[in-house]
Every structure is written in structure tokens, then in C-alpha cells.
Design a protein around this motif. Structure first.
Motif, PDB file in Angstrom:
ATOM      1  N   GLU A  82       0.702  -1.238  -0.089  1.00 24.69           N
ATOM      2  CA  GLU A  82      -0.181  -0.003   0.014  1.00 24.69           C
ATOM      3  C   GLU A  82       0.840   1.153   0.010  1.00 24.69           C
ATOM      4  O   GLU A  82       0.519   2.268  -0.782  1.00 24.69           O
ATOM      5  CB  GLU A  82      -0.901  -0.061   1.191  1.00 24.69           C
ATOM      6  CG  GLU A  82      -1.783   1.160   1.123  1.00 24.69           C
ATOM      7  CD  GLU A  82      -2.740   0.915   2.517  1.00 24.69           C
ATOM      8  OE1 GLU A  82      -3.770   1.976   2.709  1.00 24.69           O
ATOM      9  OE2 GLU A  82      -2.724  -0.010   3.132  1.00 24.69           O
ATOM     10  N   ARG A  84       3.781   1.538  -1.273  1.00 26.60           N
ATOM     11  CA  ARG A  84       4.387   1.531  -2.547  1.00 26.60           C
ATOM     12  C   ARG A  84       3.326   2.295  -3.588  1.00 26.60           C
ATOM     13  O   ARG A  84       3.430   2.876  -4.619  1.00 26.60           O
ATOM     14  CB  ARG A  84       4.957   0.188  -3.336  1.00 26.60           C
ATOM     15  CG  ARG A  84       5.831   0.459  -4.502  1.00 26.60           C
ATOM     16  CD  ARG A  84       6.330  -1.078  -4.811  1.00 26.60           C
ATOM     17  NE  ARG A  84       7.118  -1.604  -3.682  1.00 26.60           N
ATOM     18  CZ  ARG A  84       6.679  -2.410  -3.014  1.00 26.60           C
ATOM     19  NH1 ARG A  84       5.347  -3.227  -3.111  1.00 26.60           N
ATOM     20  NH2 ARG A  84       7.536  -3.153  -2.034  1.00 26.60           N
ATOM     21  N   ALA A  85       2.197   1.873  -3.334  1.00 32.96           N
ATOM     22  CA  ALA A  85       0.869   2.316  -4.353  1.00 32.96           C
ATOM     23  C   ALA A  85       0.731   3.712  -4.012  1.00 32.96           C
ATOM     24  O   ALA A  85       0.693   4.439  -5.149  1.00 32.96           O
ATOM     25  CB  ALA A  85      -0.236   1.409  -4.178  1.00 32.96           C
ATOM     26  N   ARG A  86       0.835   4.052  -2.975  1.00 40.98           N
ATOM     27  CA  ARG A  86       0.656   5.512  -2.680  1.00 40.98           C
ATOM     28  C   ARG A  86       1.755   6.376  -3.063  1.00 40.98           C
ATOM     29  O   ARG A  86       1.324   7.389  -3.601  1.00 40.98           O
ATOM     30  CB  ARG A  86       0.257   5.861  -1.040  1.00 40.98           C
ATOM     31  CG  ARG A  86      -0.701   5.352  -0.368  1.00 40.98           C
ATOM     32  CD  ARG A  86      -0.861   5.425   1.065  1.00 40.98           C
ATOM     33  NE  ARG A  86      -1.940   4.965   1.632  1.00 40.98           N
ATOM     34  CZ  ARG A  86      -3.058   6.104   1.781  1.00 40.98           C
ATOM     35  NH1 ARG A  86      -2.588   7.327   1.603  1.00 40.98           N
ATOM     36  NH2 ARG A  86      -4.231   5.612   2.406  1.00 40.98           N
ATOM     37  N   SER A  88       3.629   5.728  -5.656  1.00 43.94           N
ATOM     38  CA  SER A  88       3.516   5.703  -7.129  1.00 43.94           C
ATOM     39  C   SER A  88       2.534   6.496  -7.550  1.00 43.94           C
ATOM     40  O   SER A  88       2.491   7.473  -8.362  1.00 43.94           O
ATOM     41  CB  SER A  88       3.234   4.121  -7.723  1.00 43.94           C
ATOM     42  OG  SER A  88       2.742   4.313  -9.287  1.00 43.94           O
ATOM     43  N   GLN A  89       1.285   6.795  -6.815  1.00 40.21           N
ATOM     44  CA  GLN A  89       0.409   7.550  -7.083  1.00 40.21           C
ATOM     45  C   GLN A  89       0.523   9.052  -6.891  1.00 40.21           C
ATOM     46  O   GLN A  89       0.248   9.856  -7.887  1.00 40.21           O
ATOM     47  CB  GLN A  89      -0.943   7.482  -6.316  1.00 40.21           C
ATOM     48  CG  GLN A  89      -2.046   8.090  -6.424  1.00 40.21           C
ATOM     49  CD  GLN A  89      -3.529   7.871  -5.752  1.00 40.21           C
ATOM     50  OE1 GLN A  89      -3.173   6.772  -4.692  1.00 40.21           O
ATOM     51  NE2 GLN A  89      -4.417   8.496  -5.977  1.00 40.21           N
ATOM     52  N   SER A  90       1.317   9.419  -6.065  1.00 38.92           N
ATOM     53  CA  SER A  90       1.816  10.671  -5.831  1.00 38.92           C
ATOM     54  C   SER A  90       2.857  11.165  -6.793  1.00 38.92           C
ATOM     55  O   SER A  90       3.013  12.120  -7.218  1.00 38.92           O
ATOM     56  CB  SER A  90       2.341  10.807  -4.362  1.00 38.92           C
ATOM     57  OG  SER A  90       3.460   9.826  -4.326  1.00 38.92           O
ATOM     58  N   TRP A  92       3.259   9.974 -10.049  1.00 35.72           N
ATOM     59  CA  TRP A  92       2.529  10.220 -11.294  1.00 35.72           C
ATOM     60  C   TRP A  92       1.595  11.301 -11.301  1.00 35.72           C
ATOM     61  O   TRP A  92       1.395  12.154 -12.224  1.00 35.72           O
ATOM     62  CB  TRP A  92       1.748   8.949 -11.854  1.00 35.72           C
ATOM     63  CG  TRP A  92       2.725   7.886 -12.211  1.00 35.72           C
ATOM     64  CD1 TRP A  92       3.087   6.767 -11.630  1.00 35.72           C
ATOM     65  CD2 TRP A  92       3.906   7.936 -13.023  1.00 35.72           C
ATOM     66  NE1 TRP A  92       4.052   6.065 -12.149  1.00 35.72           N
ATOM     67  CE2 TRP A  92       4.685   6.594 -13.137  1.00 35.72           C
ATOM     68  CE3 TRP A  92       3.977   8.765 -14.156  1.00 35.72           C
ATOM     69  CZ2 TRP A  92       5.612   6.412 -14.273  1.00 35.72           C
ATOM     70  CZ3 TRP A  92       5.216   8.557 -15.106  1.00 35.72           C
ATOM     71  CH2 TRP A  92       5.745   7.376 -15.229  1.00 35.72           C
ATOM     72  N   THR A  93       0.885  11.564 -10.150  1.00 39.32           N
ATOM     73  CA  THR A  93       0.013  12.816  -9.899  1.00 39.32           C
ATOM     74  C   THR A  93       0.873  14.060 -10.173  1.00 39.32           C
ATOM     75  O   THR A  93       0.451  14.921 -10.874  1.00 39.32           O
ATOM     76  CB  THR A  93      -0.561  12.880  -8.621  1.00 39.32           C
ATOM     77  OG1 THR A  93      -1.276  11.700  -8.576  1.00 39.32           O
ATOM     78  CG2 THR A  93      -1.388  14.112  -8.504  1.00 39.32           C
ATOM     79  N   TRP A 176      10.097   7.024  -4.076  1.00 36.30           N
ATOM     80  CA  TRP A 176       9.998   7.231  -5.293  1.00 36.30           C
ATOM     81  C   TRP A 176      10.985   6.641  -6.478  1.00 36.30           C
ATOM     82  O   TRP A 176      10.435   6.090  -7.568  1.00 36.30           O
ATOM     83  CB  TRP A 176       9.859   8.759  -5.690  1.00 36.30           C
ATOM     84  CG  TRP A 176       8.683   9.583  -5.156  1.00 36.30           C
ATOM     85  CD1 TRP A 176       7.580   9.133  -4.868  1.00 36.30           C
ATOM     86  CD2 TRP A 176       8.274  10.829  -5.644  1.00 36.30           C
ATOM     87  NE1 TRP A 176       6.488   9.871  -4.733  1.00 36.30           N
ATOM     88  CE2 TRP A 176       7.202  11.062  -4.960  1.00 36.30           C
ATOM     89  CE3 TRP A 176       9.061  12.166  -6.027  1.00 36.30           C
ATOM     90  CZ2 TRP A 176       6.585  12.357  -4.941  1.00 36.30           C
ATOM     91  CZ3 TRP A 176       8.482  13.224  -5.984  1.00 36.30           C
ATOM     92  CH2 TRP A 176       7.392  13.449  -5.595  1.00 36.30           C
ATOM     93  N   THR A 180      10.113   3.620  -9.538  1.00 39.60           N
ATOM     94  CA  THR A 180      10.049   4.109 -10.987  1.00 39.60           C
ATOM     95  C   THR A 180      11.051   3.010 -11.801  1.00 39.60           C
ATOM     96  O   THR A 180      12.033   2.666 -11.135  1.00 39.60           O
ATOM     97  CB  THR A 180      10.816   5.778 -10.857  1.00 39.60           C
ATOM     98  OG1 THR A 180      10.182   6.408 -10.001  1.00 39.60           O
ATOM     99  CG2 THR A 180      11.152   6.009 -12.293  1.00 39.60           C
TER     100      THR A 180
END
Length: 404
Positions: A82, A84-86, A88-90, A92-93, A176, A180
Motif C-alpha cells: 500500500e 508503494r502504491a501511494r 506511485s500515485q503521488s 505520477w500525479t 519514488w 520508478t
């Protein structure tokens, strides 16, 4: 021992019905349709405590041990997936959202903060033109941010791996860098290579070494070949930059140019991690704030850079005095040419009064250094330098030198 009874009929003997399991049906049908009582199975013997004993032939499952996470009071322990998902989301946002915000801000700044002028620009500047204008001017800023994040993130990540598990939370840039893909990191360096001015390209050497953790020991396992490889790399760098360094020393006052040529290759030899554990957390906080402040400072000229080209339009009647209107052409129709003037305001010029028009460079495009790197000006990027080889710089028109 007597044989088990069988029922006959049809093609041959039929096997007897299977005995019911404990707790099963109380009656079992026969083949001929009659019903008989199921055999009674004796209950398992009881334990001394009065509970039923488990059959000896049936394996007993071990009780599952509860997973207890030792966390500090008042803190929630996030699952690594979770987290790592957060991250990744931040990431790419930020990559997608920042260019969109910058494009909107550029229109507002170019319009002088006036609502009606901003709406005029929004109505006539298409998204493709806006994206193209942003990429040509802000690609340098975007690549700078990505290179800084990946270089610092890789150093912080390899340093955080040396800490005890769960001792500290991994820094944001390290997370990050973990999520990546390598091709994205390499693409950011390639984008910086073609968009950065040649004067700042030596900074990519320590950044690349830090991002991919290229320590000198990875060049060769033996000391002598390793030193020979490092010497060959420094010799190639010297062949490329030594004439420019000599010219900068002869001109004098070019201390920034000298530092940008000499310091980065030496820094690349020692910049790879890991760092001491006591400096990871302070360094992570300081670098995150520093990168954000640097991007904000560098974003100011990007936001203020015009989206439309700067022109000087000569207007006037056929037989009469003419006037030079300096500004940006927003749109042209059969009646008027709409010009956003450089000093502010929108002017509608009749098309039949337009006599001439020239394209002018902005003040930011004028060179400040008289240094070259093998026929490329130090303030040009590789992309701009190759473009000037195809289309050499033309002489600036006299109308561009006239003050507005």
C-alpha cells in the motif's frame, strides 16, 4: 469374517451402500427403493476433561499464530504494498498535474492578470499549441526535477537499506526511486541531455552516478584496470572541455563556468552511497525542501515565458505615417489582427492596414557568455545547437531594437 451382503439385479452384483459418517443422514436408501437405518457409529472416546477425543487417524491442524505488529502507540503501520502504491500515485500525479497547472498559470500571467484577456487567450490558444509551448520551455525544468529526485532518491534508498528493518520510515525520494522503472530514469537523463544548456551538462555526471549507484569498484574488480578506466574517462572529458576551460580562464570573471567544468567529474567519484545513518533523516528533509524551493524558483521564468511569438507589426494607411506595434499576435481573421501588446492591453488592427511584420527574439534569448564547446555555444542546448547548424541565426531586424 463373512462377506458383505450385496444386492443383485440387472447386470451383476451391486456394492452395498456406504456407511454414514458421524453426524450424517440417519437413513440410507437401498437399491430396491426400501429404506434401512444407517449403521450407528460409536462416538469417539472422551478425554478426561469430558470433551470428545479427536480420531487418531485424522491429522490435527496447528493453530494459526496471530500476526502482531509492534508499532508505536498512536501510529498506524502501513502495508509495504500500500505504501508503494501511494508513492506511485503521488509521483505520477506530480508528473501529470504540474504541467497542466503551469500551462493555465502561463496564460493568466501572459494576459497580465486580466480576466477578459485570459479568456481571449484560452479561446484562441489550442491545447496542442499550449502543450508544445510548454514542452519547449518547461522540458528543461521538468527534466531537472526528475534528475534531482532520482539521484537523491537512489542515494537515500541505498543508505536506508543499511538501517535496521523498521527502524525508520523510508524517505519520500527513496520510495519514488524504488517504484520508478529504470527506463523512466534513463529517459529523464536523455531529456536533460538534449534540453539543458551545454554549460550545465557536466552536472549530469554525478547525478547519473548517484542515480544508478555506479561506484568506482563496479568498473573492474582489480585496482590497476579500474584506475586505467577512470583515467581514460577523465581524459575524454578533458579533451571535450579543456579548450572551453582555457578560454574561460583567459577571459577572466568566469568563475561559475570554471567551477561547472572542474567540480562535477571529481564529485562523481565519491557521490555514490551509502551515507551514515545519522544523516539520512536530516538530509532527506533538507533535500526535499531544497528541491521544491529550487523548482519554484526556476518555475517563475517558465510561467512568465510567453506562449505566443513576439513580433513587431508595422501598421498604417497606404499613404501616411506608420506605427510599429510590438506584441504577440493572438489571432487573425478577415477583418482584424488581434495583438496582445508587450506593455499590456489588446489592440485590434485592421488587416488592410498591416504593412509589415517581423519576428523578434526575447531578452532571455540574447547570449551572456562568449564561450563555445566545439562550435556549440555554451548557452545553447544540444537541440538548439543542432538547429542552428541547420538554420543559422539571422541578423536581428532594426525594428526589434526600437523600444516599444
Amino acid at each position: 469374517m463373512s462377506a458383505a451382503p450385496t444386492a443383485t439385479g440387472g447386470d451383476g452384483p451391486v456394492p452395498p451402500p456406504r456407511s454414514s459418517v458421524p453426524g450424517g443422514a440417519a437413513e440410507a436408501p437401498r437399491v430396491d427403493g426400501t429404506v434401512t437405518a444407517a449403521p450407528v457409529v460409536d462416538p469417539p472416546p472422551a478425554n478426561p476433561d469430558g470433551e470428545a477425543a479427536w480420531p487418531a487417524a485424522v491429522p490435527v491442524a496447528e493453530p494459526a499464530e496471530p500476526v502482531v505488529a509492534e508499532v508505536q502507540p498512536g501510529r498506524v503501520r502501513w502495508d509495504p504494498a500500500e505504501r508503494r502504491a501511494r508513492a506511485s500515485q503521488s509521483f505520477w500525479t506530480a508528473v501529470v498535474g504540474v504541467p497542466a497547472i503551469f500551462s493555465v498559470l502561463r496564460l493568466g500571467v501572459e494576459a497580465g492578470g486580466e480576466l477578459q484577456t485570459t479568456l481571449l487567450l484560452v479561446a484562441n490558444v489550442g491545447p496542442v499549441n499550449l502543450l508544445a509551448g510548454f514542452l519547449t520551455t518547461a522540458a528543461r525544468l521538468l527534466s531537472t526535477g526528475l534528475v534531482a529526485v532520482f539521484a537523491l532518491g537512489a542515494v537515500l534508498a541505498v543508505s536506508a537499506d543499511r538501517l535496521p528493518p523498521g527502524a525508520r520510515r523510508r524517505p519520500l525520494f527513496a520510495r519514488w526511486a524504488d517504484i520508478t522503472p529504470a527506463w523512466v530514469v534513463l529517459a529523464s537523463f536523455l531529456l536533460a541531455l538534449i534540453t539543458w544548456p551545454l554549460l550545465y551538462l557536466p552536472l549530469l555526471l554525478p547525478a547519473f552516478v548517484a542515480a544508478f549507484q555506479l561506484r568506482p569498484g563496479r568498473l573492474h574488480e582489480r585496482v590497476v584496470p579500474r584506475l586505467l578506466l577512470i583515467g581514460a574517462l577523465l581524459a575524454g572529458y578533458g579533451w571535450l572541455m579543456l579548450p572551453t576551460l582555457r578560454a574561460a580562464v583567459q577571459q577572466g570573471g568566469e568563475l561559475l563556468v570554471i567551477a561547472l567544468i572542474v567540480v562535477p567529474p571529481l564529485l562523481a567519484l565519491f557521490i555514490a552511497g551509502p551515507l551514515p545513518g545519522m544523516v539520512i533523516r536530516p538530509l532527506a528533509s533538507v533535500t526535499e525542501v531544497a528541491v521544491l524551493a529550487t523548482l519554484v524558483w526556476a518555475a517563475v521564468p517558465v510561467i512568465s515565458t510567453p506562449v505566443l511569438p513576439l513580433t513587431v507589426t508595422t501598421v498604417g494607411p497606404e499613404s501616411g505615417p506608420t506605427e510599429d506595434v510590438r506584441g504577440h499576435v493572438v489571432t487573425t481573421d478577415d477583418v482584424n489582427m488581434v495583438i496582445l501588446q508587450e506593455r499590456g492591453g489588446v489592440r485590434y488592427v485592421p488587416v488592410d492596414q498591416v504593412r509589415a511584420q517581423v519576428l523578434c527574439p526575447s531578452e532571455e534569448e540574447l547570449p551572456r557568455h562568449q564561450l563555445r564547446i566545439h562550435d556549440f555555444h555554451v548557452e545553447d542546448s544540444l537541440l538548439e545547437g543542432m538547429g542552428r547548424r541547420v538554420r543559422p541565426v539571422h541578423r536581428i531586424d532594426a525594428a526589434c531594437r526600437t523600444p516599444a
